[in-house]
Design a protein around this motif. Sequence first.
Motif, PDB file in Angstrom:
ATOM      1  N   MET A   1      33.171  58.650  50.210  1.00  0.00           N
ATOM      2  CA  MET A   1      33.459  57.256  49.961  1.00  0.00           C
ATOM      3  C   MET A   1      32.704  56.416  50.995  1.00  0.00           C
ATOM      4  SD  MET A   1      37.114  55.318  50.024  1.00  0.00           S
ATOM      5  CE  MET A   1      37.385  54.719  48.400  1.00  0.00           C
ATOM      6  N   PHE A   2      32.165  55.304  50.560  1.00  0.00           N
ATOM      7  CA  PHE A   2      31.474  54.393  51.458  1.00  0.00           C
ATOM      8  C   PHE A   2      31.940  52.974  51.179  1.00  0.00           C
ATOM      9  CE2 PHE A   2      28.778  54.271  47.740  1.00  0.00           C
ATOM     10  CZ  PHE A   2      28.333  52.961  47.686  1.00  0.00           C
ATOM     11  N   ALA A   3      31.631  52.092  52.117  1.00  0.00           N
ATOM     12  CA  ALA A   3      32.013  50.689  51.987  1.00  0.00           C
ATOM     13  C   ALA A   3      30.883  49.823  52.510  1.00  0.00           C
ATOM     14  CB  ALA A   3      33.287  50.404  52.774  1.00  0.00           C
ATOM     15  N   ILE A   4      30.843  48.603  52.017  1.00  0.00           N
ATOM     16  CA  ILE A   4      29.936  47.596  52.541  1.00  0.00           C
ATOM     17  C   ILE A   4      30.811  46.521  53.177  1.00  0.00           C
ATOM     18  CG2 ILE A   4      28.194  45.867  52.018  1.00  0.00           C
ATOM     19  CD1 ILE A   4      27.246  47.660  49.754  1.00  0.00           C
ATOM     20  N   ILE A   5      30.619  46.328  54.486  1.00  0.00           N
ATOM     21  CA  ILE A   5      31.424  45.356  55.215  1.00  0.00           C
ATOM     22  C   ILE A   5      30.539  44.217  55.711  1.00  0.00           C
ATOM     23  CG2 ILE A   5      33.134  47.052  55.941  1.00  0.00           C
ATOM     24  CD1 ILE A   5      31.779  47.093  58.694  1.00  0.00           C
ATOM     25  N   ARG A   6      31.189  43.108  56.037  1.00  0.00           N
ATOM     26  CA  ARG A   6      30.463  41.955  56.563  1.00  0.00           C
ATOM     27  C   ARG A   6      31.052  41.603  57.924  1.00  0.00           C
ATOM     28  NH1 ARG A   6      30.650  36.909  52.826  1.00  0.00           N
ATOM     29  NH2 ARG A   6      32.827  36.951  53.460  1.00  0.00           N
ATOM     30  N   THR A   7      30.178  41.525  58.917  1.00  0.00           N
ATOM     31  CA  THR A   7      30.588  41.092  60.248  1.00  0.00           C
ATOM     32  C   THR A   7      29.394  40.450  60.942  1.00  0.00           C
ATOM     33  OG1 THR A   7      31.504  41.765  62.380  1.00  0.00           O
ATOM     34  CG2 THR A   7      30.153  43.374  61.260  1.00  0.00           C
ATOM     35  N   GLY A   8      29.637  39.370  61.618  1.00  0.00           N
ATOM     36  CA  GLY A   8      28.573  38.678  62.342  1.00  0.00           C
ATOM     37  C   GLY A   8      27.497  38.121  61.440  1.00  0.00           C
ATOM     38  N   GLY A   9      27.827  37.796  60.198  1.00  0.00           N
ATOM     39  CA  GLY A   9      26.856  37.236  59.270  1.00  0.00           C
ATOM     40  C   GLY A   9      25.914  38.262  58.669  1.00  0.00           C
ATOM     41  N   LYS A  10      26.173  39.552  58.901  1.00  0.00           N
ATOM     42  CA  LYS A  10      25.338  40.617  58.348  1.00  0.00           C
ATOM     43  C   LYS A  10      26.209  41.598  57.583  1.00  0.00           C
ATOM     44  CE  LYS A  10      21.968  40.287  62.022  1.00  0.00           C
ATOM     45  NZ  LYS A  10      21.399  40.916  63.185  1.00  0.00           N
ATOM     46  N   GLN A  11      25.575  42.369  56.727  1.00  0.00           N
ATOM     47  CA  GLN A  11      26.291  43.356  55.933  1.00  0.00           C
ATOM     48  C   GLN A  11      25.835  44.756  56.329  1.00  0.00           C
ATOM     49  OE1 GLN A  11      25.645  42.382  51.830  1.00  0.00           O
ATOM     50  NE2 GLN A  11      26.507  40.336  52.048  1.00  0.00           N
ATOM     51  N   TYR A  12      26.795  45.686  56.383  1.00  0.00           N
ATOM     52  CA  TYR A  12      26.512  47.056  56.780  1.00  0.00           C
ATOM     53  C   TYR A  12      27.137  48.014  55.778  1.00  0.00           C
ATOM     54  CZ  TYR A  12      25.569  44.817  61.273  1.00  0.00           C
ATOM     55  OH  TYR A  12      25.091  44.004  62.260  1.00  0.00           O
ATOM     56  N   ARG A  13      26.386  49.069  55.423  1.00  0.00           N
ATOM     57  CA  ARG A  13      26.909  50.134  54.572  1.00  0.00           C
ATOM     58  C   ARG A  13      27.412  51.230  55.501  1.00  0.00           C
ATOM     59  NH1 ARG A  13      25.623  55.089  52.280  1.00  0.00           N
ATOM     60  NH2 ARG A  13      26.128  55.301  50.070  1.00  0.00           N
ATOM     61  N   VAL A  14      28.705  51.566  55.394  1.00  0.00           N
ATOM     62  CA  VAL A  14      29.307  52.517  56.324  1.00  0.00           C
ATOM     63  C   VAL A  14      30.042  53.618  55.576  1.00  0.00           C
ATOM     64  CG1 VAL A  14      29.552  50.844  58.191  1.00  0.00           C
ATOM     65  CG2 VAL A  14      31.402  51.122  56.561  1.00  0.00           C
ATOM     66  N   GLN A  15      30.102  54.777  56.216  1.00  0.00           N
ATOM     67  CA  GLN A  15      30.897  55.912  55.759  1.00  0.00           C
ATOM     68  C   GLN A  15      31.738  56.375  56.935  1.00  0.00           C
ATOM     69  OE1 GLN A  15      28.039  58.805  54.484  1.00  0.00           O
ATOM     70  NE2 GLN A  15      28.075  58.100  52.374  1.00  0.00           N
ATOM     71  N   LYS A  16      32.692  57.262  56.657  1.00  0.00           N
ATOM     72  CA  LYS A  16      33.523  57.814  57.723  1.00  0.00           C
ATOM     73  C   LYS A  16      32.635  58.565  58.716  1.00  0.00           C
ATOM     74  CE  LYS A  16      37.829  60.373  58.272  1.00  0.00           C
ATOM     75  NZ  LYS A  16      37.530  61.031  59.491  1.00  0.00           N
ATOM     76  N   ASP A  17      32.912  58.404  59.991  1.00  0.00           N
ATOM     77  CA  ASP A  17      32.206  59.031  61.121  1.00  0.00           C
ATOM     78  C   ASP A  17      30.817  58.463  61.373  1.00  0.00           C
ATOM     79  OD1 ASP A  17      34.381  60.700  61.640  1.00  0.00           O
ATOM     80  OD2 ASP A  17      33.661  62.212  60.237  1.00  0.00           O
ATOM     81  N   ASP A  18      30.413  57.371  60.727  1.00  0.00           N
ATOM     82  CA  ASP A  18      29.141  56.720  61.022  1.00  0.00           C
ATOM     83  C   ASP A  18      29.240  55.970  62.346  1.00  0.00           C
ATOM     84  OD1 ASP A  18      27.847  57.549  58.792  1.00  0.00           O
ATOM     85  OD2 ASP A  18      27.867  55.617  57.764  1.00  0.00           O
ATOM     86  N   LYS A  19      28.129  55.936  63.087  1.00  0.00           N
ATOM     87  CA  LYS A  19      28.015  55.119  64.285  1.00  0.00           C
ATOM     88  C   LYS A  19      27.019  54.009  63.976  1.00  0.00           C
ATOM     89  CE  LYS A  19      28.939  58.768  67.589  1.00  0.00           C
ATOM     90  NZ  LYS A  19      28.426  59.571  68.693  1.00  0.00           N
ATOM     91  N   ILE A  20      27.449  52.760  64.160  1.00  0.00           N
ATOM     92  CA  ILE A  20      26.562  51.642  63.875  1.00  0.00           C
ATOM     93  C   ILE A  20      26.544  50.691  65.068  1.00  0.00           C
ATOM     94  CG2 ILE A  20      26.827  51.753  61.376  1.00  0.00           C
ATOM     95  CD1 ILE A  20      28.764  49.403  61.571  1.00  0.00           C
ATOM     96  N   GLU A  21      25.431  49.989  65.210  1.00  0.00           N
ATOM     97  CA  GLU A  21      25.279  48.961  66.235  1.00  0.00           C
ATOM     98  C   GLU A  21      25.385  47.607  65.546  1.00  0.00           C
ATOM     99  OE1 GLU A  21      21.511  49.641  68.045  1.00  0.00           O
ATOM    100  OE2 GLU A  21      22.223  51.375  69.176  1.00  0.00           O
ATOM    101  N   ILE A  22      26.354  46.825  65.961  1.00  0.00           N
ATOM    102  CA  ILE A  22      26.554  45.510  65.356  1.00  0.00           C
ATOM    103  C   ILE A  22      26.446  44.449  66.445  1.00  0.00           C
ATOM    104  CG2 ILE A  22      27.968  46.386  63.477  1.00  0.00           C
ATOM    105  CD1 ILE A  22      30.431  45.554  64.982  1.00  0.00           C
ATOM    106  N   GLY A  23      26.418  43.199  66.036  1.00  0.00           N
ATOM    107  CA  GLY A  23      26.350  42.107  66.998  1.00  0.00           C
ATOM    108  C   GLY A  23      27.530  42.149  67.955  1.00  0.00           C
ATOM    109  N   ASN A  24      27.404  41.512  69.075  1.00  0.00           N
ATOM    110  CA  ASN A  24      28.393  41.582  70.145  1.00  0.00           C
ATOM    111  C   ASN A  24      29.764  41.121  69.679  1.00  0.00           C
ATOM    112  OD1 ASN A  24      29.311  42.018  72.743  1.00  0.00           O
ATOM    113  ND2 ASN A  24      28.844  39.938  73.387  1.00  0.00           N
TER     114      ASN A  24
END
Length: 104
Positions: free
Chosen positions: A1-24
């Motif tokens: 299962m995956f999701a597309i989330i919005r944070t800091g004016g950007k969108q990210y495609r994430v799955q469980k156990d993913d590591k992502i770098e987002i805005g502060n």
Amino acid sequence: MFAIIRTGGKQYRVQKDDKIEIGNLDVKEGDSIDFDEVLFLGGEKSATLGEPLIKGASVKANVIAQKRAPKITVFKKKRRQNYRRKKGHRQHLTVVQITDIKAA
């Protein structure tokens, strides 16, 4: 299962156990955060599209680190005018690890 989330004016495609770098984000290392702005949930057989958000859906994540991106050099020049400006910039980033994706 995956999701597309919005944070800091950007969108990210994430799955469980993913590591992502987002805005502060203003959180400490080791804290847990919830992303409530879920735009899309998808799996192998089903998909849910938000209008624009999916009510009740959320993505949980743990903050791993607060760091800075590599330096970007900004250089301006106008020829024959003796005009040169050199600046550097490093963006502040928050590294998070996705722990759970919760559907509505």
